[in-house]
Design a protein around this motif. Structure first.
Motif, mmCIF file in Angstrom:
data_model
loop_
_atom_site.group_PDB
_atom_site.id
_atom_site.type_symbol
_atom_site.label_atom_id
_atom_site.label_comp_id
_atom_site.label_asym_id
_atom_site.label_seq_id
_atom_site.Cartn_x
_atom_site.Cartn_y
_atom_site.Cartn_z
ATOM 1 N N TRP A 352 0.829 -1.211 0.000
ATOM 2 C CA TRP A 352 0.000 0.000 0.000
ATOM 3 C C TRP A 352 0.864 1.262 0.000
ATOM 4 N N PRO A 353 0.308 2.386 -0.470
ATOM 5 C CA PRO A 353 1.027 3.665 -0.396
ATOM 6 C C PRO A 353 1.402 3.987 1.045
ATOM 7 N N LYS A 354 2.648 4.332 1.282
ATOM 8 C CA LYS A 354 3.112 4.517 2.656
ATOM 9 C C LYS A 354 2.456 5.704 3.348
ATOM 10 N N ASP A 355 2.017 6.697 2.570
ATOM 11 C CA ASP A 355 1.462 7.911 3.172
ATOM 12 C C ASP A 355 0.104 7.708 3.819
ATOM 13 N N ILE A 356 -0.546 6.570 3.560
ATOM 14 C CA ILE A 356 -1.850 6.334 4.194
ATOM 15 C C ILE A 356 -1.773 5.185 5.203
ATOM 16 N N LYS A 357 -0.539 4.759 5.544
ATOM 17 C CA LYS A 357 -0.378 3.652 6.469
ATOM 18 C C LYS A 357 0.432 4.065 7.700
ATOM 19 N N ALA A 358 0.441 3.204 8.712
ATOM 20 C CA ALA A 358 1.048 3.513 10.008
ATOM 21 C C ALA A 358 2.574 3.546 9.931
ATOM 22 N N PHE A 359 3.185 4.197 10.909
ATOM 23 C CA PHE A 359 4.624 4.449 10.930
ATOM 24 C C PHE A 359 5.474 3.195 11.028
ATOM 25 N N TYR A 360 4.931 2.131 11.615
ATOM 26 C CA TYR A 360 5.738 0.946 11.934
ATOM 27 C C TYR A 360 5.849 -0.039 10.766
ATOM 28 N N MET A 361 5.217 0.250 9.642
ATOM 29 C CA MET A 361 5.191 -0.719 8.540
ATOM 30 C C MET A 361 6.472 -0.693 7.715
ATOM 31 N N LYS A 362 6.900 -1.861 7.258
ATOM 32 C CA LYS A 362 8.136 -2.028 6.504
ATOM 33 C C LYS A 362 8.099 -1.236 5.203
ATOM 34 N N GLN A 363 9.116 -0.380 5.018
ATOM 35 C CA GLN A 363 9.185 0.426 3.804
ATOM 36 C C GLN A 363 9.794 -0.394 2.666
ATOM 37 N N ASN A 364 9.097 -0.393 1.538
ATOM 38 C CA ASN A 364 9.564 -1.138 0.375
ATOM 39 C C ASN A 364 10.670 -0.371 -0.349
ATOM 40 N N PRO A 365 11.474 -1.072 -1.147
ATOM 41 C CA PRO A 365 12.594 -0.430 -1.851
ATOM 42 C C PRO A 365 12.171 0.699 -2.793
ATOM 43 N N ASP A 366 10.920 0.704 -3.261
ATOM 44 C CA ASP A 366 10.483 1.755 -4.196
ATOM 45 C C ASP A 366 10.337 3.124 -3.536
ATOM 46 N N GLY A 367 10.372 3.174 -2.180
ATOM 47 C CA GLY A 367 10.265 4.447 -1.473
ATOM 48 C C GLY A 367 8.862 5.017 -1.434
ATOM 49 N N LYS A 368 7.923 4.360 -2.079
ATOM 50 C CA LYS A 368 6.549 4.871 -2.156
ATOM 51 C C LYS A 368 5.544 4.004 -1.400
ATOM 52 N N THR A 369 5.874 2.734 -1.234
ATOM 53 C CA THR A 369 4.911 1.813 -0.627
ATOM 54 C C THR A 369 5.503 1.114 0.602
ATOM 55 N N VAL A 370 4.612 0.504 1.358
ATOM 56 C CA VAL A 370 5.018 -0.290 2.521
ATOM 57 C C VAL A 370 4.460 -1.703 2.374
ATOM 58 N N ALA A 371 5.101 -2.644 3.067
ATOM 59 C CA ALA A 371 4.693 -4.057 2.991
ATOM 60 C C ALA A 371 3.500 -4.297 3.895
ATOM 61 N N ALA A 372 2.369 -3.717 3.497
ATOM 62 C CA ALA A 372 1.120 -3.836 4.246
ATOM 63 C C ALA A 372 0.124 -4.634 3.424
ATOM 64 N N VAL A 373 -0.855 -5.218 4.102
ATOM 65 C CA VAL A 373 -1.854 -6.023 3.395
ATOM 66 C C VAL A 373 -3.211 -5.893 4.074
ATOM 67 N N ASP A 374 -4.264 -5.851 3.264
ATOM 68 C CA ASP A 374 -5.641 -5.946 3.747
ATOM 69 C C ASP A 374 -6.282 -7.148 3.084
ATOM 70 N N LEU A 375 -7.073 -7.901 3.843
ATOM 71 C CA LEU A 375 -7.817 -9.018 3.281
ATOM 72 C C LEU A 375 -9.262 -8.600 3.049
ATOM 73 N N GLU A 376 -9.683 -8.691 1.789
ATOM 74 C CA GLU A 376 -11.069 -8.393 1.414
ATOM 75 C C GLU A 376 -11.793 -9.715 1.161
ATOM 76 N N VAL A 377 -12.971 -9.869 1.764
ATOM 77 C CA VAL A 377 -13.733 -11.105 1.568
ATOM 78 C C VAL A 377 -15.099 -10.776 0.967
ATOM 79 N N PRO A 378 -15.630 -11.678 0.133
ATOM 80 C CA PRO A 378 -16.935 -11.439 -0.489
ATOM 81 C C PRO A 378 -18.025 -11.228 0.553
#
Length: 459
Positions: A352-378
């Motif tokens: 996910w875009p790092k600017d809309i996620k919490a401070f503790y999330m792992k920053q990805n090498p692209d500098g724009k996203t973090v290693a965050a995940v949401d599970l969406e279910v039907p």
């Protein structure tokens, strides 16, 4: 012999033609000139027991006047029942009134609105709907503990009073022993004179503290109440709710998603197996097709896709959106629904875009996203959210500075990165949101015994 209805249901043949004693409450009472029928429940089973009596009993008139809601002890013989849908009934020999209920007892055998039952929440577990809801709540809680305990996780009791705002949103209930009227008259607050000598609040998450246990036990989980002072009156928000938050050391985002999927499938299967009567009730009276939805989930493939690719799919869709999807932004309920339908099943949206996620999330090498995940279910949308945690001390400090977060009070959390830190991940799932999904009961106020919401703190 004294028995629960649960025991009778589980071993019908064993107790047939036996004299037994049961204790519970009158759910309904149909009286006729020479005999009567009591619909009896003791709460140990979703199934009821019919008690039949006739005018051969010396206290027939007295029994025929018993009120709905009354607590009774009944003794009689279990006999085969001619009534369709029940195997046995109790032929009454004697009855003792343990506690009367007047004629204005609120829970009469008729259809009550859920709003009315919320106003009488202390009595609503006596209705079929809430008997089912709160038994499933109990069984689902046991499923969660069983899942983690069988896999070697340590159950961690996170503190409910904290000086740390895990999410950084500031929506916390303050805890104080200061005289608020005096504080108001002075116009200033001296927190050194407060109970803890500093500003304290009710926790919004046990995650930060759970990470300390993960880096000692490798696998840990919290399961307890959390609090949000968010002035929201939606069907899915409450001020007090329960959270399941596992934390796992030496675990990256992909492994985190493996655990999220495995845990959810386990819980759903467990509830379907342990609560067949309740699930049949929900399927028939609350949400048509609920059992099929849940069974399908258990056997589903969970798609994994980047947030950026999700936005691309949404933008290319031939749909007129109420909220236009945008790169770098969160997605709306309508987008969650579309994505699960697009992939015909549950979807993990990751990176996910790092600017809309919490401070503790792992920053990805692209500098724009973090290693965050949401599970969406039907049928429900977002059910879980997790991330790989940032294990690099310097990067975490820099991110906190970027977000204008103070390091004061969080030095211990930063030090985890200095003292034998490692790759680690975790996730959170709101227990009540899971229950909404499991039962089809769409309002969070109806899956928690005594809901705490804005302007509501009854019972």
């Amino acid at each position: 012999m004294k028995l629960d209805i649960r025991e009778i249901v589980e071993e019908e043949e064993k107790y047939l033609h036996q004299e037994i004693t049961v204790q519970g409450w009158i759910r309904n009472h149909r009286k006729q000139k020479e005999f009567g029928f009591i619909d009896f429940s003791d709460g140990t089973s979703f199934q009821h027991l019919q008690i039949v009596y006739d005018n051969q009993l010396p206290n027939f008139e007295e029994i025929s006047k018993l009120h709905i809601g009354s607590a009774i002890t009944a003794t009689g013989k279990l006999i085969p029942s001619p009534k369709e849908g029940q195997a046995m009934e109790l032929q009454l020999q004697s009855l003792t009134l343990e506690g009367d209920a007047p004629e204005d007892y609120p829970i009469q055998p008729k259809r009550h609105t859920r709003e009315f039952l919320r106003e009488n929440a202390y009595l609503r577990p006596r209705t079929n709907l809430f008997q089912a809801v709160f038994r499933v709540r109990s069984v689902a809680a046991q499923a969660i503990h069983t899942y983690f305990q069988e896999r070697g996780y340590v159950y961690f009791h996170a503190p409910l009073i904290t000086a740390s705002d895990c999410e950084g949103a500031g929506e916390m209930f303050q805890v104080t022993t200061l005289d608020l009227e005096k504080v108001a008259s002075l116009g200033t607050v001296d927190y050194e004179k407060d109970f803890f000598g500093k500003k304290a609040a009710l926790t919004v998450s046990g995650q930060l503290q759970a990470e300390t246990f993960a880096l000692a036990y490798k696998k840990t989980y919290t399961f307890g109440p959390t609090f949000r002072a968010e002035n929201s009156n939606t069907k899915t928000h409450a001020s007090e709710f329960w959270m399941i938050e596992p934390e796992i050391a030496f675990c990256d985002l992909e492994e985190d998603m493996d655990i999220m999927e495995d845990m959810l499938k386990y819980i759903v299967s467990y509830v379907l197996e342990k609560c067949p009567l309740e699930m049949n009730f929900f399927d028939e009276f609350v949400e048509k097709g609920l059992k099929e939805k849940l069974t399908t989930l258990v056997h589903s493939h969970f798609t994994r896709i980047d947030h950026e690719e999700v936005i691309k799919i949404l933008k290319e869709a031939d749909v007129k959106w109420e909220f236009e999807p945008e790169y770098g932004e969160d997605i709306a309920k309508e987008h969650e629904k579309y994505i699960t339908e697009y992939f015909h099943g549950p979807v993990f949206i990751k990176n996910w875009p790092k600017d809309i996620k919490a401070f503790y999330m792992k920053q990805n090498p692209d500098g724009k996203t973090v290693a965050a995940v949401d599970l969406e279910v039907p049928g429900a949308g977002e059910l879980m959210g997790g991330s790989q945690r940032e294990e690099n001390y310097e990067k975490l400090v820099t991110r906190m500075q970027e977000m204008n977060m103070s390091r004061e009070g969080l030095e211990w959390y930063l030090n985890l990165r200095k003292y034998g830190g490692c790759v680690h991940s975790g996730f959170g799932m709101g227990f009540e949101r899971l229950l909404i999904y499991l039962t089809g009961v769409e309002n969070i106020r109806d899956v928690i015994p005594y809901p705490r919401t804005p302007n509501n703190c009854e019972f």
